[in-house]
Motif scaffolding. Sequence first.
Motif, PDB file in Angstrom:
ATOM      1  N   VAL A   1       0.860  -1.180   0.000  1.00 41.85           N
ATOM      2  CA  VAL A   1       0.000   0.000   0.000  1.00 41.85           C
ATOM      3  C   VAL A   1       0.901   1.236   0.000  1.00 41.85           C
ATOM      4  O   VAL A   1       1.875   1.301   0.752  1.00 41.85           O
ATOM      5  CB  VAL A   1      -0.929   0.027   1.229  1.00 41.85           C
ATOM      6  CG1 VAL A   1      -1.732   1.327   1.275  1.00 41.85           C
ATOM      7  CG2 VAL A   1      -1.870  -1.174   1.225  1.00 41.85           C
ATOM      8  N   VAL A   2       0.588   2.204  -0.849  1.00 42.93           N
ATOM      9  CA  VAL A   2       1.288   3.481  -0.852  1.00 42.93           C
ATOM     10  C   VAL A   2       0.263   4.585  -0.619  1.00 42.93           C
ATOM     11  O   VAL A   2      -0.931   4.416  -0.913  1.00 42.93           O
ATOM     12  CB  VAL A   2       2.054   3.719  -2.172  1.00 42.93           C
ATOM     13  CG1 VAL A   2       3.158   2.694  -2.345  1.00 42.93           C
ATOM     14  CG2 VAL A   2       1.094   3.682  -3.362  1.00 42.93           C
TER      15      VAL A   2
ATOM     16  N   GLY B   1      11.634  21.668   8.259  1.00 43.13           N
ATOM     17  CA  GLY B   1      12.466  20.522   8.586  1.00 43.13           C
ATOM     18  C   GLY B   1      11.971  19.286   7.861  1.00 43.13           C
ATOM     19  O   GLY B   1      11.262  19.370   6.845  1.00 43.13           O
ATOM     20  N   TYR B   2      12.337  18.139   8.375  1.00 46.07           N
ATOM     21  CA  TYR B   2      11.931  16.872   7.769  1.00 46.07           C
ATOM     22  C   TYR B   2      11.696  15.855   8.877  1.00 46.07           C
ATOM     23  O   TYR B   2      12.075  16.070  10.041  1.00 46.07           O
ATOM     24  CB  TYR B   2      12.985  16.369   6.776  1.00 46.07           C
ATOM     25  CG  TYR B   2      14.331  16.058   7.396  1.00 46.07           C
ATOM     26  CD1 TYR B   2      14.644  14.766   7.829  1.00 46.07           C
ATOM     27  CD2 TYR B   2      15.288  17.061   7.558  1.00 46.07           C
ATOM     28  CE1 TYR B   2      15.875  14.486   8.404  1.00 46.07           C
ATOM     29  CE2 TYR B   2      16.518  16.786   8.128  1.00 46.07           C
ATOM     30  CZ  TYR B   2      16.813  15.488   8.554  1.00 46.07           C
ATOM     31  OH  TYR B   2      18.019  15.222   9.132  1.00 46.07           O
ATOM     32  N   PHE B   3      11.101  14.733   8.511  1.00 43.19           N
ATOM     33  CA  PHE B   3      10.853  13.682   9.503  1.00 43.19           C
ATOM     34  C   PHE B   3      10.929  12.310   8.838  1.00 43.19           C
ATOM     35  O   PHE B   3      10.726  12.160   7.623  1.00 43.19           O
ATOM     36  CB  PHE B   3       9.488  13.874  10.178  1.00 43.19           C
ATOM     37  CG  PHE B   3       8.319  13.526   9.284  1.00 43.19           C
ATOM     38  CD1 PHE B   3       7.755  12.259   9.311  1.00 43.19           C
ATOM     39  CD2 PHE B   3       7.801  14.466   8.401  1.00 43.19           C
ATOM     40  CE1 PHE B   3       6.696  11.935   8.479  1.00 43.19           C
ATOM     41  CE2 PHE B   3       6.740  14.155   7.574  1.00 43.19           C
ATOM     42  CZ  PHE B   3       6.181  12.881   7.616  1.00 43.19           C
ATOM     43  N   LEU B   4      11.212  11.317   9.658  1.00 41.72           N
ATOM     44  CA  LEU B   4      11.206   9.903   9.268  1.00 41.72           C
ATOM     45  C   LEU B   4      10.504   9.119  10.369  1.00 41.72           C
ATOM     46  O   LEU B   4      10.531   9.520  11.538  1.00 41.72           O
ATOM     47  CB  LEU B   4      12.629   9.377   9.077  1.00 41.72           C
ATOM     48  CG  LEU B   4      13.501  10.067   8.023  1.00 41.72           C
ATOM     49  CD1 LEU B   4      14.946   9.584   8.142  1.00 41.72           C
ATOM     50  CD2 LEU B   4      12.966   9.788   6.624  1.00 41.72           C
ATOM     51  N   GLY B   5       9.926   7.991   9.996  1.00 44.02           N
ATOM     52  CA  GLY B   5       9.271   7.209  11.035  1.00 44.02           C
ATOM     53  C   GLY B   5       8.655   5.931  10.512  1.00 44.02           C
ATOM     54  O   GLY B   5       8.846   5.539   9.352  1.00 44.02           O
TER      55      GLY B   5
ATOM     56  N   ALA C   1       6.447   2.424   6.572  1.00 45.42           N
ATOM     57  CA  ALA C   1       7.452   3.457   6.819  1.00 45.42           C
ATOM     58  C   ALA C   1       6.944   4.757   6.222  1.00 45.42           C
ATOM     59  O   ALA C   1       6.183   4.754   5.230  1.00 45.42           O
ATOM     60  CB  ALA C   1       8.781   3.070   6.188  1.00 45.42           C
ATOM     61  N   THR C   2       7.351   5.867   6.802  1.00 46.83           N
ATOM     62  CA  THR C   2       6.845   7.158   6.351  1.00 46.83           C
ATOM     63  C   THR C   2       7.923   8.223   6.476  1.00 46.83           C
ATOM     64  O   THR C   2       8.897   8.066   7.225  1.00 46.83           O
ATOM     65  CB  THR C   2       5.590   7.565   7.163  1.00 46.83           C
ATOM     66  OG1 THR C   2       5.070   8.795   6.648  1.00 46.83           O
ATOM     67  CG2 THR C   2       5.925   7.748   8.635  1.00 46.83           C
TER      68      THR C   2
ATOM     69  N   ALA D   1       3.691  17.157   5.686  1.00 47.70           N
ATOM     70  CA  ALA D   1       3.243  16.613   4.399  1.00 47.70           C
ATOM     71  C   ALA D   1       4.006  15.319   4.207  1.00 47.70           C
ATOM     72  O   ALA D   1       5.242  15.325   4.129  1.00 47.70           O
ATOM     73  CB  ALA D   1       3.511  17.594   3.268  1.00 47.70           C
ATOM     74  N   LYS D   2       3.287  14.202   4.143  1.00 52.02           N
ATOM     75  CA  LYS D   2       3.967  12.913   4.286  1.00 52.02           C
ATOM     76  C   LYS D   2       3.631  11.945   3.161  1.00 52.02           C
ATOM     77  O   LYS D   2       2.568  12.015   2.543  1.00 52.02           O
ATOM     78  CB  LYS D   2       3.594  12.289   5.630  1.00 52.02           C
ATOM     79  CG  LYS D   2       2.130  11.963   5.783  1.00 52.02           C
ATOM     80  CD  LYS D   2       1.708  11.771   7.243  1.00 52.02           C
ATOM     81  CE  LYS D   2       2.542  10.784   8.016  1.00 52.02           C
ATOM     82  NZ  LYS D   2       2.054  10.621   9.400  1.00 52.02           N
ATOM     83  N   LEU D   3       4.574  11.061   2.918  1.00 52.89           N
ATOM     84  CA  LEU D   3       4.384   9.892   2.069  1.00 52.89           C
ATOM     85  C   LEU D   3       4.577   8.653   2.925  1.00 52.89           C
ATOM     86  O   LEU D   3       5.338   8.677   3.897  1.00 52.89           O
ATOM     87  CB  LEU D   3       5.382   9.887   0.913  1.00 52.89           C
ATOM     88  CG  LEU D   3       5.324  11.060  -0.071  1.00 52.89           C
ATOM     89  CD1 LEU D   3       6.485  10.965  -1.058  1.00 52.89           C
ATOM     90  CD2 LEU D   3       3.994  11.092  -0.802  1.00 52.89           C
TER      91      LEU D   3
END
Length: 234
Positions: free
Chosen positions: A120-121, A178-182, A161-162, A146-148
Amino acid sequence: MRRRTQKPDSAPGQKRKVKNMKYLLSAAAASALMAGTAFAGNIEPAPMEPIIAPAPAPMSTSPNWTGFYVGGEIGYADVNGDVKNWDRAGLNYSGKYSANGDGLIGGVVLGYDYDMGDWVVGAGADYDWLDVNVAPGLSVDTIWRAKLRAGYKLGNGLLYATGGYANADTNVLSDQDGYFLGAGYEHMLSENFSVGGEVLWHRFDNFKGDYNDRRINDYDADVTTAQVRATFRF
């Protein structure tokens, strides 16, 4: 008196021929009857072995994630930051002093997912309000993203993962990009309702602004959030 003339009897060979003819006709009739019975029996087809159809392939029981969603989230936020440069009384100072804090975070989420089978995307946006003071009179107030995301389906769940763009705002300093990962996990409870959890790490550099009796030129912060969420899916 005239004596009646008697014809001579048939020859013995003739009698045998007639008798043999009767035997031949009887045998032919019996043979024809047996052949007809055998032929009639052959009209019915021979019994066939039963054909066992292959078992149908098991159908996927995982839900379809394609569609829009909207919901809310709430959880915990930890802000770990350092002031690296500031001006005070006309003098410039370089160094590092910490400005940290933690507290409650919560907000709204919306987005769209596309189901590709096992994967799933999707894309979405979050807006969170914080209650995190990092120094007396200085707090981080909001974060939006704003995320993918991309994930793998596990039964009724989605492990994903996002990452993407984030913006944080404070009460006295400038807002900062900034940016984010998670990563996270979401579980479909019904066709229209899902719940899940998500952990994100954010990076923001170079907050600036006036704070008390000084001018902050560089405040950098790492923000870690852990939230539970619930969404309604269309």
